[in-house]
Design a protein around this motif. Sequence first.
Motif, short mmCIF file in Angstrom:
data_model
loop_
_atom_site.label_atom_id
_atom_site.label_comp_id
_atom_site.label_asym_id
_atom_site.label_seq_id
_atom_site.Cartn_x
_atom_site.Cartn_y
_atom_site.Cartn_z
N GLY A 1 -38.60 -25.86 104.63
CA GLY A 1 -39.03 -26.84 105.62
C GLY A 1 -40.53 -27.07 105.59
N TRP A 2 -41.29 -25.99 105.43
CA TRP A 2 -42.74 -26.11 105.32
C TRP A 2 -43.12 -26.91 104.08
N ALA A 3 -42.43 -26.70 102.98
CA ALA A 3 -42.70 -27.46 101.76
C ALA A 3 -42.40 -28.95 101.97
N ILE A 4 -41.32 -29.26 102.68
CA ILE A 4 -40.98 -30.66 102.96
C ILE A 4 -42.05 -31.31 103.81
N ILE A 5 -42.49 -30.62 104.87
CA ILE A 5 -43.51 -31.17 105.77
C ILE A 5 -44.82 -31.40 105.01
N ALA A 6 -45.23 -30.43 104.20
CA ALA A 6 -46.48 -30.57 103.45
C ALA A 6 -46.39 -31.71 102.45
N ALA A 7 -45.26 -31.83 101.75
CA ALA A 7 -45.10 -32.91 100.78
C ALA A 7 -45.07 -34.27 101.46
N ARG A 8 -44.37 -34.35 102.60
CA ARG A 8 -44.29 -35.62 103.33
C ARG A 8 -45.64 -36.05 103.89
N SER A 9 -46.50 -35.10 104.21
CA SER A 9 -47.78 -35.41 104.83
C SER A 9 -48.89 -35.64 103.81
N ALA A 10 -48.63 -35.35 102.53
CA ALA A 10 -49.66 -35.51 101.50
C ALA A 10 -50.10 -36.97 101.39
N LYS A 11 -51.37 -37.18 101.08
CA LYS A 11 -51.92 -38.52 100.88
C LYS A 11 -52.57 -38.56 99.49
N PRO A 12 -52.25 -39.59 98.68
CA PRO A 12 -51.29 -40.66 98.95
C PRO A 12 -49.86 -40.12 98.98
N CYS A 13 -48.97 -40.90 99.57
CA CYS A 13 -47.58 -40.49 99.71
C CYS A 13 -46.93 -40.29 98.35
N ARG A 14 -46.26 -39.17 98.16
CA ARG A 14 -45.56 -38.87 96.91
C ARG A 14 -44.09 -38.60 97.24
N ARG A 15 -43.30 -39.66 97.19
CA ARG A 15 -41.90 -39.55 97.58
C ARG A 15 -41.12 -38.60 96.69
N GLY A 16 -41.52 -38.50 95.42
CA GLY A 16 -40.83 -37.59 94.51
C GLY A 16 -40.89 -36.15 94.99
N LEU A 17 -42.05 -35.73 95.51
CA LEU A 17 -42.19 -34.37 96.03
C LEU A 17 -41.29 -34.16 97.24
N THR B 1 -53.23 -34.47 107.24
CA THR B 1 -53.28 -34.63 105.78
C THR B 1 -53.61 -33.28 105.16
N PRO B 2 -52.62 -32.61 104.58
CA PRO B 2 -52.90 -31.29 103.99
C PRO B 2 -53.73 -31.42 102.72
N LYS B 3 -54.49 -30.39 102.42
CA LYS B 3 -55.21 -30.33 101.16
C LYS B 3 -54.20 -30.13 100.02
N PRO B 4 -54.53 -30.60 98.82
CA PRO B 4 -53.60 -30.39 97.69
C PRO B 4 -53.20 -28.94 97.50
N ARG B 5 -54.14 -28.02 97.71
CA ARG B 5 -53.81 -26.60 97.54
C ARG B 5 -52.81 -26.14 98.60
N THR B 6 -52.86 -26.73 99.79
CA THR B 6 -51.88 -26.38 100.83
C THR B 6 -50.48 -26.79 100.40
N VAL B 7 -50.36 -27.99 99.82
CA VAL B 7 -49.06 -28.46 99.34
C VAL B 7 -48.56 -27.55 98.22
N GLN B 8 -49.46 -27.15 97.32
CA GLN B 8 -49.07 -26.26 96.22
C GLN B 8 -48.58 -24.92 96.75
N ARG B 9 -49.29 -24.38 97.74
CA ARG B 9 -48.90 -23.08 98.29
C ARG B 9 -47.57 -23.17 99.03
N ALA B 10 -47.33 -24.29 99.68
CA ALA B 10 -46.05 -24.46 100.38
C ALA B 10 -44.90 -24.49 99.38
N ALA B 11 -45.09 -25.21 98.27
CA ALA B 11 -44.06 -25.27 97.24
C ALA B 11 -43.85 -23.90 96.60
N LEU B 12 -44.95 -23.17 96.38
CA LEU B 12 -44.85 -21.83 95.80
C LEU B 12 -44.13 -20.88 96.76
#
Length: 336
Positions: free
Chosen positions: A103-119, A28-39
């Motif tokens: 790919g890293w952004a996809i993995i981070a978004a898919r692993s986020a909790k709660p699940c956010r399919r839009g991301l 379960t990545p931290k929210p900041r990890t998901v943000q950094r992956a998207a950035l």
Amino acid sequence: MVPVPNLTRANAVEAVRNPLAFIAERWTPKPRTVQRAALAALVMAVVIVVTGGAVRLTGSGLGCPTWPKCSEDSLTNTHEMGIHGYIEFGNRMLTYVLSAAVGWAIIAARSAKPCRRGLTRLGWAQFWVVMGNGVLGGIVVLVGLNPYTVAAHFLLTSALIAVATVMWQRTREGNSAPHPLVSKSVQQLVWALVAVTALLIAVGTVVTGAGPHAGDSREVERIPLDWENVTRLHAVLAWIVVTLAFALWFVLRAVDAPKVPRHRTRDLFLVLLAQGIVGYVQYFTDLPEILVGAHMLGSCLVWIATLRVLLSLRERHEVVEAPGAGQPTERVATRA
């Protein structure tokens, strides 16, 4: 030390069948990890534009004369191809770095909790754009840098930047439906700004296709239009965008809009002024390569800044479970 879990045969089969689900169940990545992956995906999309510009401006567009191999006999560039081969092949290799970032952004978004399919969908949208643009880039080489395919290549990358910008913004918002922060008339003004900016970028590709930087030292087909007339049209559109941005900033202040839309409109206005200065200097100095490259970078930054203005017109609350209650409630997500 954290113990390493035993990997059973069933785990291995599950990982092969659905690797994303396998990772999401265990991380379960931290929210900041998901943000950094998207950035990171967004930054790499801009980098690939700049390096692609370097290929064209150094006349290395056909440094690798074929595709998907670099030459008929070699997958990579050879010493005989010289510096142009290194530049073109290096840019091709950066596509893999871009793919890894997406790919890293996809993995981070898919692993986020709660699940956010839009991301996750936004991440996959980037993946398919990258794959499509890779094929289009190969076609550009195979048709000898035809200017229309070069323009399409750049426009598809602009679409990638748009999706990456939306994903980056969504990682910093909540999950609820968007709540508008401004009136309908202000939203329409911003959409007009976005539309004219998109047209400005499209005309910019025509300027490139008709201009002197063909992308290779050999004879390359150009768009049969008067370059200076197209450049003047490009300048007129740029002034329209600047005027719309200034009008929007004035309107937002007049209606006492929230600070985020006002600040992003101010940032857009400053980026436009910097881009305009670079544009006029390169025009009156006979298009030096370094300034043309800076103008391409500025084009990406203008597009991102414009989209950030559009995305700032609404907010999404984070849906959370109220303590001691069975009904969910909302709170405003923290935004930078």
